[in-house]
Write an enzyme that holds these catalytic residues in place. Structure first.
Site, PDB file in Angstrom:
ATOM      1  N   GLY A  10      -8.066   4.342   4.565  1.00  0.00           N
ATOM      2  CA  GLY A  10      -9.221   3.722   3.938  1.00  0.00           C
ATOM      3  C   GLY A  10      -9.124   2.217   3.990  1.00  0.00           C
ATOM      4  N   GLY A  38     -10.142  -1.421   1.503  1.00  0.00           N
ATOM      5  CA  GLY A  38     -10.597  -1.990   0.240  1.00  0.00           C
ATOM      6  C   GLY A  38     -10.721  -3.492   0.347  1.00  0.00           C
ATOM      7  N   GLY A  39     -11.008  -4.125  -0.785  1.00  0.00           N
ATOM      8  CA  GLY A  39     -11.193  -5.560  -0.781  1.00  0.00           C
ATOM      9  C   GLY A  39      -9.941  -6.334  -0.413  1.00  0.00           C
ATOM     10  CG  MET A  40      -6.785  -6.376  -2.796  1.00  0.00           C
ATOM     11  SD  MET A  40      -6.633  -8.141  -3.059  1.00  0.00           S
ATOM     12  CE  MET A  40      -4.851  -8.311  -3.007  1.00  0.00           C
ATOM     13  N   GLY A  41      -7.479  -5.103   1.723  1.00  0.00           N
ATOM     14  CA  GLY A  41      -7.008  -4.816   3.077  1.00  0.00           C
ATOM     15  C   GLY A  41      -7.105  -3.349   3.435  1.00  0.00           C
ATOM     16  CB  VAL A 101      -4.877   2.170   2.545  1.00  0.00           C
ATOM     17  CG1 VAL A 101      -3.735   3.059   2.065  1.00  0.00           C
ATOM     18  CG2 VAL A 101      -5.253   1.168   1.468  1.00  0.00           C
ATOM     19  CE  LYS A 147      -4.338  -1.126  -0.953  1.00  0.00           C
ATOM     20  NZ  LYS A 147      -5.068  -1.195  -2.248  1.00  0.00           N
ATOM     21  CG  ASP A 185     -10.223  -2.412  -9.728  1.00  0.00           C
ATOM     22  OD1 ASP A 185     -11.248  -2.132 -10.385  1.00  0.00           O
ATOM     23  OD2 ASP A 185     -10.213  -2.461  -8.489  1.00  0.00           O
TER      24      ASP A 185
END
Length: 472
Positions: free
Chosen positions: A23, A25-28, A30, A44, A138
């Site tokens: 997947g 996400g906003g951080m990078g 996975v 991640k 979060d």
């Protein structure tokens, strides 16, 4: 030879071999990966531009080490962290199972023993996280994986790194953020408890307790509105209601959640995990099938959400986006008094305007201000006033980005708007009572941390010069 597009050209990061993408996400990104012994892990990879940010590099190892102290009970423990060719990465235990959001979207609300096991399991994870002096920040349905043995909480502590990103505005997921988080106050373990309650309400009813919509709308409901909990299991509802209290001091702790759920005192996380394992029934269907079903449902709703967003934008443009907050709420002035104040007078009224606080959380700065409405002549005739009314109804008018923050060091102007709309309190047509004070807030994003003093410009109410920003 066919190349799997889900795997990047670089097939190893540190000592880990990438298998496929799980997947983004906003951080990078996975990835599913294998370590040197062949064990499966989730890896991640942080976004490449983070490598150039000194503050992120400094905090990455610190936060990763804190996360590694979290016990593995009902969590996906952090196993490793490092930097490979300038790319920071974080390694956690791989959990086989879909996330809670996908399950609820594909199969509907949870009931019975599994809902109770979810409540106990996520509370157990929070106790383990908080015992390690970590705050999740979060917690949301997509950060809870439903393994064959029960729920597992992931990504704890990682959200704290996001405030080093210039593109971030509000760190967290609006539908599950606590009121104090939404308004830029200090985030504590009580914020995670608030998110726990929102997640259990979502799992048990199929909807967030504060509904759906854009970030400003959701944040306003979180701060102001009572949660919608009809349909939630009556055995869980009282505890969920307590955990959704607007005042963090009145919420139970994660340990108290666990004790109430299991009807004992000082339940250990080991015991609670055993209870979860005993009563949990594995979710039917492979994770990929459940995720695909949820994706189909999201796409079916996409046109409706797009139409709703357009209508909301039209509505926002038609009315003013500064809403009076109830007196005595979370926007009360600070104990030490206002940063600045002034009076604005009209023919038959006087407004006492105050800047109550100015606080920073990373690159996000929140201004809280208030206005007290008094007659111009206390001995004269008092007429209730519609100070901030709809267009044409009041002496003062505001646009969505009307309140501006100005960095005094470089003159840069910051408006309360980003890609999600205005981050401020919306204003309705209100008739004030004599002597009533109304409280407001405005949040500004991407304010450089070098900015230590700023001007606050409130149209028609005044320009406040060189106000100090309070550090977190």
């Amino acid at each position: 030879m066919n190349v799997d597009a889900s795997v990047p050209p670089v097939r190893t990061i540190g000592p880990y071999t990438l298998v496929r993408r799980l997947g983004e996400g906003g951080m990078g990104m996975v990835y599913l990966a294998n370590d040197a012994s062949g064990r499966r892990v989730a890896l991640k990879v942080m976004r490449p531009e983070l490598a150039t940010q000194a503050d992120f590099q400094r905090r990455f190892q610190k936060e990763a080490e804190a996360a590694r102290r979290v016990a593995r009970f009902c969590t996906a423990p952090v196993l490793d962290a490092g930097v490979d060719n300038g790319q920071p990465y974080l390694v956690t235990e791989y959990v086989e199972g879909p996330d809670l959001a996908a399950v609820v979207e594909a199969q509907g609300p949870m009931t019975g023993a599994n809902l109770e096991a979810l409540a106990v399991g996520v509370a157990t994870a929070l106790v383990a996280i908080h015992q390690a002096d970590v705050i999740h920040r979060d917690l949301k349905p997509s950060n809870i994986l439903l393994s064959p043995l029960g729920p597992r909480v992931i990504d704890f502590g990682i959200a704290q790194l996001a405030d080093t990103l210039a593109t971030q505005s509000v760190i967290g997921t609006p539908a599950y953020m606590s009121p104090e988080h939404a308004t830029g106050e200090r985030v504590t373990a009580a914020s995670d408890v608030f998110a726990w309650a929102g997640i259990i309400a979502y799992a048990g009813t199929g909807r967030s307790p504060f509904g759906v919509g854009g970030a400003p709308e959701l944040l306003y409901r979180v701060v102001h509105n009572a949660p919608r909990l009809d349909g939630l299991d009556e055995r869980l509802r009282p505890l969920v209601e307590r955990a959704l209290d607007k005042d963090p001091a009145r919420r139970p702790t994660a340990q108290q959640l666990l004790d109430r759920l299991l009807g004992r005192e000082r339940v250990t996380i080991e015991t609670a995990t055993e209870v979860v394992n005993d009563i949990w029934s594995p979710v039917e269907g492979p994770a990929t099938e459940i995720a695909a079903g949820a994706l189909r449902m999201r796409r079916q709703r996409k046109w409706w959400l797009a139409a709703t967003a357009v209508l909301a934008a039209v509505a926002v443009a038609a009315v003013l986006l500064l809403v009076v907050l109830r007196p005595g709420g979370v926007f009360d002035q600070t104990k030490d008094g206002p940063l600045a104040q002034r009076a604005v007078s009209g023919a038959d009224y006087r407004l006492d305007v105050q800047i109550d606080s100015l606080r920073r959380a990373g690159k996000t700065v929140t201004v809280k201000w208030s206005v007290k409405y008094e007659p111009a002549d206390p001995a004269g005739v008092w007429r209730p006033g519609n100070v901030f009314g709809k267009s044409g109804n009041g002496p003062f008018q505001f646009s969505t980005d009307g309140v501006v923050l100005i960095d005094t060091a470089n003159g840069r102007r910051h408006a309360t708007a980003n890609q999600n709309g205005c981050l401020c309190s919306p204003l309705y047509d209100k008739e004030w009572k004599k002597g009533e004070t109304a409280f407001f807030y405005n949040t500004y994003v991407d304010v450089p941390e070098t900015a230590v003093t700023v001007d606050v410009d409130i149209p028609t109410l005044g320009h406040f010069d060189s106000l100090p920003i309070e550090a977190p």
